[in-house]
Each structure stands twice: as C-alpha cells, then as structure tokens.
Design a protein around this motif. Structure first.
Motif, PDB file in Angstrom:
ATOM      1  N   ARG A   1      36.186  34.547  25.144  1.00 54.21           N
ATOM      2  CA  ARG A   1      35.034  33.672  24.754  1.00 54.21           C
ATOM      3  C   ARG A   1      34.104  33.505  25.979  1.00 54.21           C
TER       4      ARG A   1
ATOM      5  N   ASP B   1      26.483  28.124  22.401  1.00 56.24           N
ATOM      6  CA  ASP B   1      26.049  27.729  21.286  1.00 56.24           C
ATOM      7  C   ASP B   1      27.237  27.131  20.376  1.00 56.24           C
TER       8      ASP B   1
ATOM      9  N   GLN C   1      27.865  26.570  17.664  1.00 56.68           N
ATOM     10  CA  GLN C   1      28.126  26.965  16.197  1.00 56.68           C
ATOM     11  C   GLN C   1      28.344  28.583  16.079  1.00 56.68           C
ATOM     12  N   ASP C   2      28.000  29.156  17.433  1.00 55.65           N
ATOM     13  CA  ASP C   2      28.028  30.505  17.494  1.00 55.65           C
ATOM     14  C   ASP C   2      28.175  30.886  18.729  1.00 55.65           C
ATOM     15  N   SER C   3      29.429  31.235  19.395  1.00 54.60           N
ATOM     16  CA  SER C   3      29.747  31.523  20.663  1.00 54.60           C
ATOM     17  C   SER C   3      29.343  32.878  21.183  1.00 54.60           C
ATOM     18  N   ASP C   4      28.678  33.567  20.211  1.00 50.34           N
ATOM     19  CA  ASP C   4      28.025  35.103  20.801  1.00 50.34           C
ATOM     20  C   ASP C   4      26.828  34.682  21.011  1.00 50.34           C
ATOM     21  N   ARG C   5      26.049  33.402  20.916  1.00 48.55           N
ATOM     22  CA  ARG C   5      24.880  33.101  21.413  1.00 48.55           C
ATOM     23  C   ARG C   5      24.665  32.148  22.753  1.00 48.55           C
TER      24      ARG C   5
ATOM     25  N   THR D   1      21.864  36.706  22.589  1.00 53.29           N
ATOM     26  CA  THR D   1      23.258  37.274  21.631  1.00 53.29           C
ATOM     27  C   THR D   1      23.825  38.379  22.364  1.00 53.29           C
ATOM     28  N   HIS D   2      25.245  38.225  21.987  1.00 52.60           N
ATOM     29  CA  HIS D   2      26.160  39.278  22.550  1.00 52.60           C
ATOM     30  C   HIS D   2      25.950  40.443  21.812  1.00 52.60           C
TER      31      HIS D   2
ATOM     32  N   THR E   1      19.890  41.105  25.378  1.00 51.16           N
ATOM     33  CA  THR E   1      21.311  40.846  24.730  1.00 51.16           C
ATOM     34  C   THR E   1      22.177  40.607  26.090  1.00 51.16           C
TER      35      THR E   1
END
Length: 96
Positions: A10, A47, A49-53, A75-76, A89
């Motif tokens: 992560r 983020d 709320q969204d660990s990919d952002r 974003t990822h 990205t």
C-alpha cells in the motif's frame, strides 16, 4: 494480487513510485515535443478513502512538480507489460 500471488504494497507518505507524464500534444505532423515517460516521484499524501489515489511530488529534469489530492491527485495504474500506463497515473517501480 500480483501474478506471483503476493499482494501489492500500500502506498504511504515518503514511498518512491513512478509517475507517468502526459507528454505534449501530438502535432499535425504526428510528432511530439515530449513523449509520455516515467518519472521518479515521492508520495506526499494518501487519500484516506481510496489508497490507490495519492498526492505526489514528481521529480523531473526541469524541476519538481506537485500533484496534491486537493487538485485531484493521481490514481494507481497496473503495469501489464502490453499497454503503457496512462499519463497522469502512478505505479510501483519495476524490479531491475
């Protein structure tokens, strides 16, 4: 999950990642002044709320640029080897 079955790490503040630059628009003759390339980047925020952002500090030859969450972040993008990741990205650095 990665192909080997291990889960991806992560992102967290301070981690090194790759940012994919957008490159410059395609000219009428089909050429570009700058193509889309991977650049070194450091995660500056994640983020909740969204660990990919994430927010990034992107290290370019011409200076450091920031992509904070407040401006949309990045974003990822999974790297599959067939399609290059989209500009704007981030992804984990390839193992060399």
């Amino acid at each position: 999950m990665s192909p080997s079955g291990a889960s991806q790490p992560r992102p967290s503040v301070g981690r090194a990642v790759h940012y994919v630059s957008h490159g410059t628009p395609v000219r009428e003759d089909g050429s570009r002044a700058y193509t889309s390339v991977c650049r070194a980047a450091t995660v500056t925020e994640v983020d909740p709320q969204d660990s990919d952002r994430v927010g990034l500090a992107v290290h370019n030859p011409g200076g450091t640029f920031f992509h904070p969450l407040a401006a949309g972040g990045c974003t990822h993008a999974a790297v599959d080897g067939e399609q290059p990741p989209a500009g704007g990205t981030w992804h984990w650095p390839e193992v060399v």
